[in-house]
Design a protein around this motif. Structure first.
Motif, PDB file in Angstrom:
ATOM      1  N   HIS A 181       7.596  -0.373  -1.959  1.00 40.40           N
ATOM      2  CA  HIS A 181       7.841   0.928  -1.346  1.00 40.40           C
ATOM      3  C   HIS A 181       7.343   2.064  -2.240  1.00 40.40           C
ATOM      4  O   HIS A 181       6.851   3.090  -1.742  1.00 40.40           O
ATOM      5  N   LYS A 182       7.466   1.884  -3.540  1.00 35.42           N
ATOM      6  CA  LYS A 182       7.003   2.919  -4.464  1.00 35.42           C
ATOM      7  C   LYS A 182       5.491   3.069  -4.390  1.00 35.42           C
ATOM      8  O   LYS A 182       4.962   4.192  -4.435  1.00 35.42           O
ATOM      9  N   LYS A 183       4.801   1.954  -4.257  1.00 40.09           N
ATOM     10  CA  LYS A 183       3.333   1.996  -4.244  1.00 40.09           C
ATOM     11  C   LYS A 183       2.778   2.273  -2.852  1.00 40.09           C
ATOM     12  O   LYS A 183       1.721   2.904  -2.704  1.00 40.09           O
ATOM     13  N   TYR A 184       3.491   1.809  -1.818  1.00 37.94           N
ATOM     14  CA  TYR A 184       3.036   1.990  -0.434  1.00 37.94           C
ATOM     15  C   TYR A 184       4.200   2.509   0.411  1.00 37.94           C
ATOM     16  O   TYR A 184       4.775   1.776   1.212  1.00 37.94           O
ATOM     17  N   PRO A 185       4.567   3.779   0.229  1.00 35.26           N
ATOM     18  CA  PRO A 185       5.749   4.302   0.934  1.00 35.26           C
ATOM     19  C   PRO A 185       5.522   4.465   2.428  1.00 35.26           C
ATOM     20  O   PRO A 185       4.415   4.768   2.886  1.00 35.26           O
TER      21      PRO A 185
END
Length: 399
Positions: free
Chosen positions: A228-232
């Motif tokens: 989620h941090k890299k691909y929110p």
């Protein structure tokens, strides 16, 4: 959450083993009749006692070199015992001896003193190594074949129980705590799959509002948090675990869900029939049919290596039944042992899994065989990008 920095300082077991190359070279005694190789099994025993006394933590937290007498005062152990234990560990580079009964930390000492690695030393020393010590007798009685039943393996033989290793660990609070800490701290500085897998292949074709990624047996959700941090905001993220109520705070973008992977997978594609109003009661010939999708991907990180082939087939059946052919992907994030020339970390972890729960690390050929038997077609196998790191097996339901 990407781990960075010195791999040894990050608490990476694989890096510790690599750091101790000198120890490996000492074991290559094909032309040497020295009894030295027969004595290295005492190093893990010394490590366990040192960890129990918190000696490594005291050494690391001391600003300068520290004496055995000072460590005795801090730990309550006898100075002579401490000297004998630390001398053994210094001989294989776990720490430095810088004077008579004087010790100093190294990067390996710092890694071993970390909460996760210390917990692992206790779990492996008390439970797994205890099971391994009974392996010769077990295998002799069993006709020298690999254990496959998690209720009847080395652990069960050694401790006289029919509980699986997971059930046994959960019945002993201190062991359960150490095991959970160890499992949450074994990645170290190795690259995450998000750093090298082409995520676009997952995102392209994903249907909005359906689950994008289901992390099965995902523990505290480290992988989904990193995703989620890299691909929110790319789609629904579902965290499934048997102990979901113990996780605590979780990013609201991640949906927690209780799940036992030996049961039917609840995130699945189903046919929904809706009957429009009919003037004739109970007449449903004009039903409308909707096909809902399963998840775009079901992700298993270090799950199947805990289990023998027949138990893996039980797990895989449930996810296969939930997947939509041609759409859903299966990701197995596991070690992929080379057919020849396996590194020490691969080989030793394979034996560890056999001792732990009658599981095994697998080669690409073995992964393909299990998946084919379970009704999957392997799309691609991604070897680990570093020695000792995990790879990825990507598969889809065989049509």
């Amino acid at each position: 959450m990407k781990m960075t920095g010195n791999p040894v300082e990050s608490g990476n077991i694989a890096a510790i083993i690599k750091q101790l190359g000198g120890l490996s070279s000492k074991l290559e005694l094909a032309n040497d009749q020295s009894p030295e190789s027969k004595l290295y099994s005492f190093i893990p025993i010394a490590s366990r006692i040192v960890v129990d006394l918190n000696l490594l933590e005291y050494i690391v937290n001391h600003d300068k070199a520290i004496t055995s007498e000072e460590l005795a005062s801090l730990s309550g152990g006898e100075a002579l015992l401490i000297t004998r234990l630390l001398r053994a560990l210094a001989s294989v580079n776990f720490l430095n001896q810088v004077g008579e009964e004087v010790w100093q930390a190294t990067p390996v000492t710092k890694a071993m003193a970390s909460e996760g690695i210390s917990a692992g030393i206790r779990v492996i020393g008390e439970m797994v190594a205890g099971a391994a010590s009974k392996a010769p007798k077990y295998l002799k009685e069993a006709g020298y074949s690999c254990p496959t039943d998690p209720h009847d393996g080395f652990m069960q033989y050694a401790l006289q129980t029919k509980l699986t290793s997971y059930q046994l660990f959960n019945s002993i609070p201190r062991v359960q705590k150490d095991f959970n800490n160890f499992m949450g701290n074994t990645l170290g500085a190795r690259k995450m799959w998000l750093d090298w897998y082409p995520i676009e292949e997952l995102l392209n074709g994903a249907v909005p509002d359906s689950a994008l990624l289901v992390d099965v047996g995902g523990g505290k959700g480290h992988d989904l948090v990193a995703f989620h941090k890299k691909y929110p905001n790319k789609g629904r993220l579902v965290l499934q675990d048997f102990a979901i109520d113990t996780i605590g705070d979780l990013d609201p973008a991640i949906e927690p869900m209780y799940y036992d992977f030996f049961a039917e997978q609840p995130v699945k594609g189903v046919l929904i029939f809706i009957s429009p109003p009919s003037p004739i009661p109970h007449l449903f010939d004009a039903r409308l049919c909707f096909n809902t999708l399963g998840a775009r991907a079901y992700y298993y990180h270090h799950i199947l290596h805990d289990w023998s082939d027949y138990k893996c087939l039980e797990i895989l059946k449930h996810v296969r039944d939930a997947m939509k052919p041609g759409y859903s992907k299966l990701f197995l994030h596991e070690m992929i042992i080379p057919e020849t020339g396996a590194s020490p970390i691969y080989a030793m972890l394979d034996i560890t899994m056999m001792c732990f729960n009658a599981g095994m690390e697998r080669t690409e050929r073995q992964w393909r065989a299990v998946l084919e038997t379970a009704g999957f077609e392997v799309v691609k196998v991604w070897p680990g990008p570093e020695v000792g790191s995990d790879g990825m097996v990507e598969a889809m339901v065989k049509e």
